[in-house]
Scaffold this motif. Structure first.
Motif, mmCIF file in Angstrom:
data_model
loop_
_atom_site.group_PDB
_atom_site.id
_atom_site.type_symbol
_atom_site.label_atom_id
_atom_site.label_comp_id
_atom_site.label_asym_id
_atom_site.label_seq_id
_atom_site.Cartn_x
_atom_site.Cartn_y
_atom_site.Cartn_z
ATOM 1 N N THR A 128 0.966 -1.156 -0.068
ATOM 2 C CA THR A 128 -0.246 -0.053 -0.065
ATOM 3 C C THR A 128 0.893 1.049 -0.187
ATOM 4 O O THR A 128 1.831 1.405 0.689
ATOM 5 C CB THR A 128 -1.048 0.125 1.297
ATOM 6 N N TRP A 130 -0.468 4.221 1.074
ATOM 7 C CA TRP A 130 -1.283 5.256 1.972
ATOM 8 C C TRP A 130 -0.220 5.358 2.731
ATOM 9 O O TRP A 130 0.710 4.833 3.071
ATOM 10 C CB TRP A 130 -2.519 4.535 2.484
ATOM 11 N N ASN A 145 -3.593 10.973 -0.374
ATOM 12 C CA ASN A 145 -4.349 9.968 -1.118
ATOM 13 C C ASN A 145 -3.255 8.758 -1.303
ATOM 14 O O ASN A 145 -1.904 8.817 -0.931
ATOM 15 C CB ASN A 145 -4.674 10.283 -2.732
ATOM 16 N N ASN A 147 -3.177 4.058 -2.535
ATOM 17 C CA ASN A 147 -3.669 2.929 -3.025
ATOM 18 C C ASN A 147 -3.097 1.462 -2.772
ATOM 19 O O ASN A 147 -2.249 1.740 -1.791
ATOM 20 C CB ASN A 147 -3.341 2.998 -4.817
ATOM 21 N N GLU A 149 -2.201 -2.464 -3.736
ATOM 22 C CA GLU A 149 -2.206 -3.621 -4.912
ATOM 23 C C GLU A 149 -2.236 -4.965 -3.958
ATOM 24 O O GLU A 149 -1.503 -5.032 -2.904
ATOM 25 C CB GLU A 149 -1.037 -3.555 -5.699
ATOM 26 N N ASP A 169 -11.972 -1.192 -2.608
ATOM 27 C CA ASP A 169 -12.316 0.025 -3.385
ATOM 28 C C ASP A 169 -13.488 0.495 -2.965
ATOM 29 O O ASP A 169 -13.543 1.722 -3.112
ATOM 30 C CB ASP A 169 -12.610 -0.582 -4.910
ATOM 31 N N ASN A 174 -8.688 2.592 -2.990
ATOM 32 C CA ASN A 174 -8.286 2.656 -4.467
ATOM 33 C C ASN A 174 -7.369 1.356 -4.692
ATOM 34 O O ASN A 174 -6.353 1.471 -5.034
ATOM 35 C CB ASN A 174 -7.194 3.973 -4.558
ATOM 36 N N THR A 176 -6.632 -2.511 -6.254
ATOM 37 C CA THR A 176 -6.431 -3.026 -7.649
ATOM 38 C C THR A 176 -5.665 -4.374 -7.519
ATOM 39 O O THR A 176 -4.999 -4.834 -6.531
ATOM 40 C CB THR A 176 -5.317 -2.283 -8.690
#
Length: 312
Positions: A128, A130, A145, A147, A149, A169, A174, A176
């Protein structure tokens, strides 16, 4: 989804808060008694992008694990790397054949530990970007912000991994699904092996680090050591791209952020995860016959500073 978060520090609190606000049933497990007491008394307190937020979340110490009751669908690991074995020894009672574990820790090689507690097809790995800061027991600051994975460790876990991506999500995390999370983990380790260790040693934030003399050459040298060792692990790290990725943080919306290793060592006098970042590159370098002088020096300097501040 019923989720248990192990480690209610800055990052664990961020994920717990965002998943809770999205309607998931979230439980915290943490080893810091002052943090447990504060969250039980006043809830998890967060400065969430300038908004004051309070979340009443159940929280337990590892010794109280039998009080949790129903087992979680997903356990998210945010405990410190050097506490991983101790934590999972304690939480064995809430792990069964249906439990999935997602490891989002900084560093390399955690799957070697987690395979002792959960089947490979129920193990998820991820990274992450974040950020989060802990300002005191039960209080966190969450800005910027980021994300996530993630990927299943074994093929049979793919469907659940994709469910987790959707849950994350929906919570604004965010997320993926990655087809090559090992590369992403090593790429993130390069970020931590530069920003975290250097900010902790120099007692500065990310933006201040970027203004220091000679930083470009040092970053490239550290990344090159990660790449040389990673090649023996079947990875071809794009050194130029990773350098640009790290350098971009110096003027990004996280430029004022103090990385987690700084928070642990400088502010809270807690032991860091250096052994699972630069330390792992140093150890694996010795195993493969690859010189890693910068990672060795950074590891030793952090360990010396831990001793000086009597980190626990």
């Amino acid at each position: 989804m019923k989720i248990t978060v192990l480690g209610a520090g800055g990052m664990g609190s961020r994920f717990a808060l965002m998943l809770h606000r999205a309607g998931n049933e979230v439980t915290l497990v943490d080893g810091w008694q002052a943090n447990i007491d504060a969250i039980r008394k006043d809830g998890l307190q967060a400065d969430f992008n300038g908004e004051r937020v309070t979340a009443k979340l159940p929280i337990y110490s590892p010794a109280e694990i039998d009080r949790i009751g129903d087992q979680a669908d997903l356990i998210i690991v945010f405990t410190k790397s050097n506490q991983l074995t101790t934590m999972f020894d304690a939480v064995r009672p809430i792990i069964n054949a249906e439990t999935y574990v997602l490891c989002l820790l900084n560093g390399i090689g955690h799957e070697d530990v987690l395979e002792k507690y959960v089947a490979k097809d129920h193990l998820l790995l991820g990274i992450t970007m974040w950020t989060a800061g802990m300002t005191g027991p039960g209080h966190v600051t969450l800005v910027g912000n980021g994300n996530v994975e993630l990927q299943n460790f074994a093929p049979a876990g793919k469907n659940f991994a994709q469910q987790v991506v959707q849950v994350f999500d929906d919570a604004g995390l965010n997320a993926t699904y990655s087809d090559n999370v090992k590369y992403a983990i090593w790429r993130k380790a390069c970020v931590n092996g530069t920003l975290n260790s250097l900010c902790a040693l120099l007692a500065c934030n990310i933006g201040e680090l970027g203004k220091t003399h000679g930083i470009e050459g040092l970053l490239k040298a550290i990344i090159a050591e990660f790449a040389a060792v990673g090649a023996h692990e079947g990875l071809q790290l794009d050194q130029a791209e990773i350098y640009q990725h790290v350098a971009a943080t110096f003027t990004s919306d996280i430029a004022d952020h103090y990385p987690s290793m700084y928070q642990d060592l400088v502010i809270n006098h807690r032991k860091t995860e250096i052994d699972f970042i630069n330390g792992t590159v140093w150890r694996k370098g010795e195993q493969y016959g690859v010189p890693t002088p910068d990672c060795q020096l950074l590891t030793q300097l952090i360990q010396m500073k831990e001793a000086l501040v009597k980190a626990k």
